[in-house]
Write a protein that holds these residues in place. Structure first.
Motif, short mmCIF file in Angstrom:
data_model
loop_
_atom_site.label_atom_id
_atom_site.label_comp_id
_atom_site.label_asym_id
_atom_site.label_seq_id
_atom_site.Cartn_x
_atom_site.Cartn_y
_atom_site.Cartn_z
N ASP A 1 46.26 48.66 42.89
CA ASP A 1 45.79 47.96 44.08
C ASP A 1 45.72 48.83 45.33
OD1 ASP A 1 44.73 45.49 45.00
OD2 ASP A 1 46.59 45.06 46.06
N HIS B 1 40.65 47.74 42.92
CA HIS B 1 39.35 47.13 43.23
C HIS B 1 38.90 47.40 44.67
CE1 HIS B 1 40.93 43.16 45.11
NE2 HIS B 1 41.89 44.05 45.11
N HIS B 2 39.44 48.47 45.28
CA HIS B 2 38.97 48.86 46.61
C HIS B 2 37.85 49.90 46.48
CE1 HIS B 2 42.98 47.22 47.43
NE2 HIS B 2 42.43 46.81 48.55
N ASP C 1 44.47 36.94 46.18
CA ASP C 1 43.37 37.79 46.64
C ASP C 1 42.05 37.03 46.78
OD1 ASP C 1 44.57 40.17 47.27
OD2 ASP C 1 43.31 41.39 45.97
N ASP D 1 48.62 40.33 45.37
CA ASP D 1 47.95 41.05 44.30
C ASP D 1 48.69 42.35 43.96
OD1 ASP D 1 45.93 41.50 42.38
OD2 ASP D 1 44.74 42.69 43.81
N THR E 1 43.17 43.15 41.55
CA THR E 1 43.70 44.13 40.60
C THR E 1 44.40 43.41 39.45
OG1 THR E 1 43.93 45.77 42.34
CG2 THR E 1 45.27 46.10 40.38
MN MN Z 1 44.08 43.45 45.76
#
Ligand code: MN
Ligand code: 5GP
Length: 345
Positions: free
Chosen positions: A99, A125-126, A177, A35, A145
């Motif tokens: 990411d 997206h964390h 992912d 990703d 991401t």
């Molecule tokens: Mn990722």
């Protein structure tokens, strides 16, 4: 049709930056995965189509099974070309941080990115993004991401400028992912996006084979060895695998060879939590990888016992000590989390 995930103000803001920028740098996290590379190259192909001077920089090497990706040869490795990368980072108009959610995740590059006067945008997206970017596109509910990059490009009105090469990169990130769309993949819009990417001419079956079915013989033998040594804890619905430096040498281990190992124990009936402990060869530490299925929060366990974090179902951390000590700490963690591990539903 797709729902509008990214806030309109962020789309407008980035579109404005894009209009004015010439030199653009894309950075992603240490130990880049599918990703990280997929989203970076997906955005890179798009920026090239807009005649920007764009460069992708990552802290260190990425696995061989991603080297087929179009544009991967142009990725700059910071640990090899620090001076040149520092110059690009310092002189960039815009830096796109993809990411990762904290500067510490880009290792030695953190200082250079922090000190650069460039405008910075986070696309990630964390959970819990740190505050180091002016535009923050952070969506932990989105599984990759790469999907966010696709959404960003489309929302700015540039779907038609996505090339087949760009689509291949975006697809790869979405696929890796989600473990080939086997977890975090129930959002039906994912499949709408795949359909759009297929319209660009990508061969998704070939991409799957290139990423997942290109193992070396030594990797497969290493996998066999690691699984033979696996410890299963039926009373905790958990399993643990490990890999010492000695074993790495024995099996001619190269970076990426153990990618995905941590998921394998989850294929045992009733195992919902898996741990992989790998002795690092650069730092005196054990790298911890954790995976779960369902509601078990392995990020919470990673934070509490291994100074790490991550997602609900995929997290990691570090342990400074011996393999035996790390295993003991893991077993203590199991005991503490037993109620959650054995909870119904
Ligand atoms: Mn990722
Ligand atoms: P992996 O097991 O693939 O190395 O990591 C899975 C996820 O766990 C990553 O996407 C990242 O979110 C998180 N993670 C891994 N290692 C660390 C770490 O040392 N610290 C933190 N905070 N998160 C980590």
């Amino acid at each position: 049709m797709l729902t509008k995930v990214i806030e309109q103000a962020n789309i407008d803001h980035f579109a404005k930056w894009l209009d004015r920028a010439d030199k653009m740098v894309i950075v992603s996290h240490v130990g880049p995965d599918g990703d990280a590379i997929g989203s970076s190259l997906g955005l890179w192909h798009f920026l090239n189509s807009q005649d920007k001077t764009a460069n992708v920089i990552v802290p260190n090497a990425f696995p061989d099974f991603l080297r087929w990706m179009p544009g991967s040869k142009d990725i700059l490795q910071y640990d090899r070309y620090k001076e040149f990368a520092d110059k690009l980072i310092a002189e960039a108009d815009v830096i796109c941080c993809l990411d990762f959610n904290a500067l510490s995740r880009i290792d030695a590059m953190a200082e250079a990115v922090k000190n650069s006067p460039a405008r910075k945008i986070l696309i990630d997206h964390h959970l819990h993004p740190e505050d180091f970017c002016k535009i923050v596109i952070s969506h932990p509910e989105i599984s990759s991401t790469s999907e966010l990059v696709f959404r960003l490009i489309c929302r700015m009105g540039y779907f038609s400028d996505i090339t087949k090469q760009g689509a291949e990169c975006i697809y790869t990130g979405m696929m890796t992912d989600t473990g080939g769309f086997t977890y975090n993949s129930n959002n039906r819009e994912i499949y709408f996006i795949i359909s759009e990417l297929l319209s660009k001419g990508i061969d998704k079956d070939a991409i799957y084979r290139k990423v997942f079915n290109t193992y070396s013989e030594s990797r497969l033998r290493l996998m066999g060895h690691v699984l033979t040594q696996m410890k299963v804890y039926p009373e905790y619905h958990a399993a643990m695998i490990s890999l010492t430096e000695k074993e790495q040498k024995q099996f001619n281990y190269i970076r990426g060879d153990s990618e995905g190992f941590v998921n394998i124990p989850l294929s045992i009936k009733n195992v919902i939590f898996s741990c992989f402990l790998r002795e690092d060869t650069e730092k005196p530490m054990i790298k911890i990888s954790l995976r779960s299925v369902g509601k078990f929060p392995c990020n919470q366990l990673a934070a509490e016992f291994f100074g790490g974090g991550g997602h609900l179902n995929a997290s990691g951390g570090e342990f400074y000590g011996t393999m035996e000590e790390a295993q003991k700490v893991f077993e203590q963690a199991l005991e503490k989390y037993k109620p959650l591990l054995t909870a119904k539903g």
